[in-house]
Motif scaffolding. Sequence first.
Motif, mmCIF file in Angstrom:
data_model
loop_
_atom_site.group_PDB
_atom_site.id
_atom_site.type_symbol
_atom_site.label_atom_id
_atom_site.label_comp_id
_atom_site.label_asym_id
_atom_site.label_seq_id
_atom_site.Cartn_x
_atom_site.Cartn_y
_atom_site.Cartn_z
ATOM 1 N N MET A 153 6.650 13.318 15.099
ATOM 2 C CA MET A 153 5.256 13.737 14.981
ATOM 3 C C MET A 153 4.396 12.683 14.304
ATOM 4 N N ALA A 154 4.959 11.942 13.365
ATOM 5 C CA ALA A 154 4.178 10.879 12.709
ATOM 6 C C ALA A 154 3.736 9.830 13.721
ATOM 7 N N VAL A 155 4.599 9.496 14.668
ATOM 8 C CA VAL A 155 4.247 8.504 15.689
ATOM 9 C C VAL A 155 3.143 9.051 16.591
ATOM 10 N N LEU A 156 3.238 10.329 16.947
ATOM 11 C CA LEU A 156 2.193 10.946 17.763
ATOM 12 C C LEU A 156 0.838 10.840 17.072
ATOM 13 N N ARG A 157 0.798 11.142 15.785
ATOM 14 C CA ARG A 157 -0.466 11.082 15.056
ATOM 15 C C ARG A 157 -0.984 9.643 14.947
ATOM 16 N N MET A 158 -0.079 8.690 14.796
ATOM 17 C CA MET A 158 -0.495 7.289 14.733
ATOM 18 C C MET A 158 -1.145 6.856 16.040
ATOM 19 N N ALA B 264 -5.074 7.146 8.749
ATOM 20 C CA ALA B 264 -6.397 6.864 9.298
ATOM 21 C C ALA B 264 -7.205 5.980 8.350
ATOM 22 N N ALA B 265 -7.090 6.240 7.051
ATOM 23 C CA ALA B 265 -7.839 5.453 6.072
ATOM 24 C C ALA B 265 -7.336 4.018 6.013
ATOM 25 N N VAL B 266 -6.020 3.832 6.033
ATOM 26 C CA VAL B 266 -5.456 2.474 6.013
ATOM 27 C C VAL B 266 -5.869 1.707 7.257
ATOM 28 N N LEU B 267 -5.782 2.359 8.404
ATOM 29 C CA LEU B 267 -6.146 1.701 9.658
ATOM 30 C C LEU B 267 -7.616 1.304 9.666
ATOM 31 N N ALA B 268 -8.490 2.221 9.218
ATOM 32 C CA ALA B 268 -9.921 1.932 9.210
ATOM 33 C C ALA B 268 -10.281 0.833 8.220
ATOM 34 N N VAL C 165 0.846 -1.186 0.000
ATOM 35 C CA VAL C 165 0.000 0.000 0.000
ATOM 36 C C VAL C 165 0.884 1.240 0.000
ATOM 37 N N ASP C 166 0.537 2.230 -0.829
ATOM 38 C CA ASP C 166 1.235 3.514 -0.808
ATOM 39 C C ASP C 166 0.834 4.305 0.437
ATOM 40 N N LEU C 167 1.807 4.760 1.214
ATOM 41 C CA LEU C 167 1.498 5.613 2.359
ATOM 42 C C LEU C 167 2.758 6.327 2.817
ATOM 43 N N ASP C 168 2.699 7.640 2.842
ATOM 44 C CA ASP C 168 3.759 8.434 3.428
ATOM 45 C C ASP C 168 3.568 8.445 4.941
ATOM 46 N N GLN C 169 4.627 8.206 5.676
ATOM 47 C CA GLN C 169 4.560 8.142 7.129
ATOM 48 C C GLN C 169 3.947 9.405 7.740
ATOM 49 N N ARG C 170 4.102 10.520 7.059
ATOM 50 C CA ARG C 170 3.641 11.809 7.598
ATOM 51 C C ARG C 170 2.197 12.143 7.218
ATOM 52 N N ASP C 171 1.551 11.283 6.446
ATOM 53 C CA ASP C 171 0.198 11.534 5.952
ATOM 54 C C ASP C 171 -0.820 11.017 6.970
ATOM 55 N N HIS C 172 -1.333 11.897 7.808
ATOM 56 C CA HIS C 172 -2.254 11.485 8.868
ATOM 57 C C HIS C 172 -3.559 10.940 8.309
ATOM 58 N N GLU C 173 -4.143 11.631 7.346
ATOM 59 C CA GLU C 173 -5.402 11.170 6.770
ATOM 60 C C GLU C 173 -5.232 9.823 6.073
#
Length: 339
Positions: free
Chosen positions: A104-109, A68-72, A57-65
Amino acid sequence: MPRTALITGVAGQDGVYLARHLKALGYHVVGTLRPGSRWAPTTLGRAYAYLDGVQLVDLDQRDHEGWAAVLAGLRPDEIYNLAGFTSVGASWGAAQVVAESNGMAVLRMLEELIRFRDRHGWAPRFFQPSSSEMFGVTDQQPQTENTPHHPRSPYAATKSFAHHLVVNYRESYGLFTSTGTLYNHESPLRSPEFVTRKISRGVAEIALGRRSTITLGNLDVRRDWGFAGDYARAMHLTLQRDEPADFIIATGVCRALSDVLALAFEAAGIADVESHLGQDPALMRPADVAQLVGDPTKAREELGWEPTVSFERVMQHMVEVDMRRVSDGVEDSAGFLHP
């Protein structure tokens, strides 16, 4: 139904070893890749040598939205957060990028895990790879899970920040979040900019007559080196416990970089190291850490984990693989993974 594991940064050294280990255990493995990277799903090619059977799956570590979409959409049972900025030396010239990617990416995760739990009544288990570099300048040798942090680089500072976030979100919100403080761990998949791979490739090229010298920086630094495949096993074990916790993942053996260099030349059958060695002050870090060695007692006693491959064998294998790469021109093969 098989458990689902999500590995961020799956195409890196640790991601590959962990993905293959989990696949062998029967997991459905999904891995994220940074968009536009050489491993992106649209330009895969070489990744299939290592990641066959892994959903990408394409995902930049810094992309919060995006996170969230991948997790959901995926609802994984376990998350292994292996994406991020990994070079200590390069972090001095990219401090803001490192802070975003590793901190910050970890905080958002973690924040998104709380929102996920609020919606569904449960949350995936979460593993964060911490770094021995967090300890920095310390008089405690070896380091334990209770050794204070004194980071000496932007990379180390962001890893310390993320480590404490994971502990705090576990203690404050009851999330199943565990850390593994990983000491240096190597393999033929290590990127060429890392010193062990720079050594193995350089020695291979010297042995095959493609160059005459290898240039390095400080040879006196001492580290605890192990095998990446062993450390991937430890990551999985941390999430199989009844309760989350923090672990030192190390061999307990310390070596100088000069000793690593000697092992590589020995593997190539070259006795005269000095005549092939150059040193460049420009390769010295602004604030280097002299010695780091970990105490793996807790991991041994509570996880049942121990290293299985000696570092002597690791370096021998890395040199042998790089000699094959230089000779045959084949850079990637599943046969390169294990000694």
